[in-house]
Design a protein around this motif. Structure first.
Motif, PDB file in Angstrom:
ATOM      1  N   ALA A 223      -0.608 -24.378  84.295  1.00 24.54           N
ATOM      2  CA  ALA A 223      -1.859 -24.192  83.558  1.00 24.54           C
ATOM      3  C   ALA A 223      -1.633 -23.393  82.283  1.00 24.54           C
ATOM      4  CB  ALA A 223      -2.893 -23.487  84.447  1.00 24.54           C
ATOM      5  N   ALA A 224      -0.851 -22.317  82.387  1.00 27.80           N
ATOM      6  CA  ALA A 224      -0.617 -21.465  81.228  1.00 27.80           C
ATOM      7  C   ALA A 224       0.145 -22.206  80.137  1.00 27.80           C
ATOM      8  CB  ALA A 224       0.150 -20.202  81.649  1.00 27.80           C
ATOM      9  N   VAL A 225       1.218 -22.877  80.520  1.00 29.69           N
ATOM     10  CA  VAL A 225       2.027 -23.605  79.540  1.00 29.69           C
ATOM     11  C   VAL A 225       1.256 -24.808  79.001  1.00 29.69           C
ATOM     12  CG1 VAL A 225       4.132 -24.957  79.222  1.00 29.69           C
ATOM     13  CG2 VAL A 225       4.203 -22.834  80.536  1.00 29.69           C
ATOM     14  N   GLY A 226       0.563 -25.518  79.884  1.00 32.06           N
ATOM     15  CA  GLY A 226      -0.189 -26.698  79.450  1.00 32.06           C
ATOM     16  C   GLY A 226      -1.272 -26.351  78.449  1.00 32.06           C
ATOM     17  N   ALA A 227      -1.972 -25.233  78.664  1.00 30.40           N
ATOM     18  CA  ALA A 227      -3.028 -24.828  77.734  1.00 30.40           C
ATOM     19  C   ALA A 227      -2.448 -24.525  76.357  1.00 30.40           C
ATOM     20  CB  ALA A 227      -3.764 -23.610  78.283  1.00 30.40           C
ATOM     21  N   ARG A 228      -1.323 -23.829  76.323  1.00 36.93           N
ATOM     22  CA  ARG A 228      -0.699 -23.509  75.045  1.00 36.93           C
ATOM     23  C   ARG A 228      -0.207 -24.773  74.332  1.00 36.93           C
ATOM     24  NH1 ARG A 228       0.623 -18.141  73.612  1.00 36.93           N
ATOM     25  NH2 ARG A 228      -1.366 -17.077  73.919  1.00 36.93           N
ATOM     26  N   ALA A 276     -10.515 -24.923  70.060  1.00 34.67           N
ATOM     27  CA  ALA A 276      -9.210 -25.508  70.379  1.00 34.67           C
ATOM     28  C   ALA A 276      -8.085 -24.480  70.389  1.00 34.67           C
ATOM     29  CB  ALA A 276      -8.874 -26.613  69.374  1.00 34.67           C
ATOM     30  N   VAL A 277      -8.375 -23.243  69.983  1.00 32.30           N
ATOM     31  CA  VAL A 277      -7.310 -22.245  69.932  1.00 32.30           C
ATOM     32  C   VAL A 277      -7.049 -21.693  71.328  1.00 32.30           C
ATOM     33  CG1 VAL A 277      -7.978 -21.624  67.568  1.00 32.30           C
ATOM     34  CG2 VAL A 277      -8.818 -20.262  69.486  1.00 32.30           C
ATOM     35  N   SER A 278      -5.856 -21.130  71.501  1.00 36.45           N
ATOM     36  CA  SER A 278      -5.526 -20.439  72.759  1.00 36.45           C
ATOM     37  C   SER A 278      -5.117 -19.002  72.468  1.00 36.45           C
ATOM     38  CB  SER A 278      -4.395 -21.165  73.494  1.00 36.45           C
ATOM     39  OG  SER A 278      -3.213 -21.193  72.703  1.00 36.45           O
ATOM     40  N   ALA A 279      -5.550 -18.470  71.329  1.00 34.29           N
ATOM     41  CA  ALA A 279      -5.171 -17.123  70.909  1.00 34.29           C
ATOM     42  C   ALA A 279      -5.782 -16.078  71.831  1.00 34.29           C
ATOM     43  CB  ALA A 279      -5.634 -16.876  69.475  1.00 34.29           C
ATOM     44  N   PRO A 280      -5.085 -14.950  72.020  1.00 31.69           N
ATOM     45  CA  PRO A 280      -5.645 -13.875  72.847  1.00 31.69           C
ATOM     46  C   PRO A 280      -7.002 -13.410  72.333  1.00 31.69           C
ATOM     47  CG  PRO A 280      -3.322 -13.464  72.364  1.00 31.69           C
ATOM     48  CD  PRO A 280      -3.735 -14.622  71.531  1.00 31.69           C
ATOM     49  N   HIS A 281      -7.888 -13.121  73.245  1.00 34.02           N
ATOM     50  CA  HIS A 281      -9.220 -12.597  72.947  1.00 34.02           C
ATOM     51  C   HIS A 281     -10.034 -13.521  72.037  1.00 34.02           C
ATOM     52  CE1 HIS A 281      -8.592  -8.837  75.023  1.00 34.02           C
ATOM     53  NE2 HIS A 281      -7.454  -8.667  74.393  1.00 34.02           N
ATOM     54  N   HIS A 290      -5.285 -20.472  79.808  1.00 27.71           N
ATOM     55  CA  HIS A 290      -3.947 -19.895  79.679  1.00 27.71           C
ATOM     56  C   HIS A 290      -3.858 -18.540  80.371  1.00 27.71           C
ATOM     57  CE1 HIS A 290      -0.138 -18.611  77.926  1.00 27.71           C
ATOM     58  NE2 HIS A 290      -0.742 -17.481  77.602  1.00 27.71           N
ATOM     59  N   VAL A 291      -4.820 -17.666  80.125  1.00 25.87           N
ATOM     60  CA  VAL A 291      -4.796 -16.330  80.721  1.00 25.87           C
ATOM     61  C   VAL A 291      -4.978 -16.415  82.234  1.00 25.87           C
ATOM     62  CG1 VAL A 291      -6.012 -14.121  80.834  1.00 25.87           C
ATOM     63  CG2 VAL A 291      -5.563 -15.181  78.622  1.00 25.87           C
TER      64      VAL A 291
END
Length: 393
Positions: A223-228, A276-281, A290-291
Motif C-alpha cells: 500500500a505504501a509503495v503503491g500509493a507513492r 493526487a499528491v502523496s506528500a506528508p501532511h 501511504h501513511v
C-alpha cells in the motif's frame, strides 16, 4: 456485572508506538531540509508525516484492544467502554490545551488526538468487515470533502486560524477552533480519523498469529509503495505537477522540494490535482494510504520481532508504553532548549532525549508502574467505566 478479561499486552504494539514517539521527536529537533538547500534530509524522508500518522494508527489499535481485541465487546460492556474512552479523550485533550500554552514551535497533536477518540466512539462496536469498509471509504472520500469544505469554511471563519497550538482561550472563538481541529490545522481530524479507523481494523485482527503479522507487513509495504508510485505517475506523466505549479501557492513555494517534506503551509486549492499528491501532511487520499500502509508495515514488523522474544525491542517498547508522559516532557524540554543561546547541536539534543526516554521507560517498567499522565488518563477512564457498569448492573 458483566466483565471480560483485557487482552494480553503486546509489546510489539508498544514498540511501534515507541517508533512513532522517536520519529516525531526527530522531526521536532532535527532540520527537515539540508541547510542552505531545498533538499529533504533523511529525517524528513523517513519520518515526516509517517511518525505522527503511525501514532494515530496505533491509537486506533489501542482502542480496539480496549474494546475486546479481535472479539469486540457488546451491549453493556461496550457501552461502559465508550464511557471510559470518552473520559480518556477529554483528559488527553485537556493536557493538549495545557501544553498549547507552552512556548514551542512543535505542532502539538494531543487536542486533535482527543477529538479523534470521541469521533471513533460510533465505530468501536463494528465488526471487522464493516470497519474495513468504513476505513477504506474514509481514506478516499474524506480528503475530497476537505478539499470542498476548506474554502467555504475559511471564507466565513474570523479569525481565519488559531495561529499556533489550540489553547483554552480559543474557546472564545469556537468557529475558528473547530475549523482548525477539523479542516485547517496541522492534524485535520476529518482526514485523520481514517488513521484511527485503520488502527481499529488492525486491532480487530488476531495480532498474535504469524499469518496476520506477515500480512500486515506485506500489505502495508504494498500500500505504501503503491500509493507513492501512483502519485508519481499522476504528477509526472499525468501532468499533475505542471497544473499544481500554475496554482497561486504552487508557484509561490518550492513545491517540488516540499513534496518530500510536507505541504502543511500550502493552500491546496485551485486545482483538483492536489488530491493526487502523496506528500506528508497533504491529507490527500494517496498520502493517507501511504501513511496508513507504512504504519501497518511498522506494526507488523514490530510484532514479528517481538513474537518469540517480547523484550527484543525493549528500547522502543518501554518508552512506547508511556508515550503521553514522554511526549509532554519532550514538548517542555524543547521549549527550554529553543531558548538557549547559543543553540546546542540538534543531534545532541535529540539523543539526550532519546536516551532519557528509554531510561525512564525501562525504570517505570521495572517498577511495574505507568507514567504519571497515563495513570491520570487511565484512572479517570477506568473510574468512569466502572461507574457506568455499576449503574447498569
Amino acid at each position: 456485572m458483566h466483565s471480560t478479561s483485557a487482552p494480553r499486552r503486546l509489546t510489539g504494539i508498544d514498540a511501534a508506538r515507541g517508533v512513532a514517539l522517536f520519529g516525531m521527536m526527530s522531526t521536532h529537533v532535527l532540520p527537515l531540509y539540508v541547510p542552505g538547500t531545498t533538499d529533504a534530509t533523511w529525517t524528513a524522508l523517513l519520518f515526516s508525516g509517517r511518525a505522527s500518522g503511525l501514532f494515530a494508527v496505533v491509537a486506533g489499535i489501542g482502542l480496539a484492544l480496549l474494546t475486546g481485541g479481535h472479539v469486540p465487546h457488546r451491549d453493556r460492556t461496550l457501552s461502559a467502554d465508550r464511557t471510559g474512552i470518552a473520559v480518556r479523550a477529554v483528559v488527553i485533550a485537556l493536557i493538549g490545551f495545557v501544553l498549547g500554552g507552552v512556548e514551542t514551535n512543535i505542532a502539538i497533536i494531543l487536542v486533535h488526538y482527543g477529538v479523534l477518540f470521541l469521533l471513533a466512539l460510533p465505530f468501536v462496536g463494528l465488526r471487522l468487515r464493516a470497519l474495513a469498509a468504513w476505513a477504506a471509504g474514509w481514506l478516499l472520500v474524506a480528503p475530497v470533502a476537505a478539499y470542498l469544505l476548506r474554502p467555504m469554511v475559511t471564507a466565513v471563519v474570523d479569525p481565519p486560524s488559531v495561529d499556533g497550538n489550540p489553547v483554552f482561550e480559543h474557546f472564545l472563538v469556537p468557529g475558528t477552533l473547530a475549523a482548525d481541529l477539523f479542516l485547517t490545522g496541522y492534524y485535520p481530524v476529518l482526514q485523520w480519523l481514517g488513521f484511527l479507523l485503520v488502527g481499529l481494523v488492525i486491532g480487530r485482527l488476531d495480532l498474535s498469529r504469524l499469518r496476520v503479522q506477515l500480512g500486515l507487513l506485506g500489505v502495508g509495504v504494498l500500500a505504501a509503495v503503491g500509493a507513492r508510485l501512483l502519485s508519481a505517475q499522476l504528477l509526472g506523466p499525468g501532468g499533475g505537477l505542471a497544473a499544481l505549479l500554475a496554482t497561486p501557492d504552487g508557484s509561490r513555494y518550492p513545491l517540488e522540494a516540499m513534496l518530500d517534506v510536507g505541504l502543511e503551509a500550502v493552500d491546496q486549492s485551485g486545482s483538483w490535482w492536489w488530491l493526487a499528491v502523496s506528500a506528508p501532511h497533504s491529507g490527500a487520499p494517496l498520502d493517507l494510504v501511504h501513511v496508513a500502509g507504512s504504519a501497518a508495515a511498522v506494526v507488523g514488523l514490530c510484532l514479528l520481532l517481538t513474537r518469540r522474544f517480547p523484550q527484543a525491542l525493549l528500547p522502543l517498547s518501554a518508552p512506547g508504553a508511556m508515550t503521553l508522559t514522554l511526549y509532554a516532557l519532550h514538548v517542555c524540554v524543547m521549549s527550554w532548549a529553543d531558548e538557549l543561546v547559543p543553540q546546542p547541536d540538534p543531534l545532541l539534543v535529540l539523543w539526550l532525549q532519546v536516551v532519557a526516554a528509554i531510561a525512564i521507560g525501562i525504570l517505570f517498567q521495572r517498577l511495574h508502574s505507568r507514567g504519571p499522565l497515563e495513570l491520570l488518563a487511565s484512572g479517570a477512564a477506568n473510574a468512569a467505566r466502572d461507574s457506568r457498569t455499576q449503574v447498569r448492573r
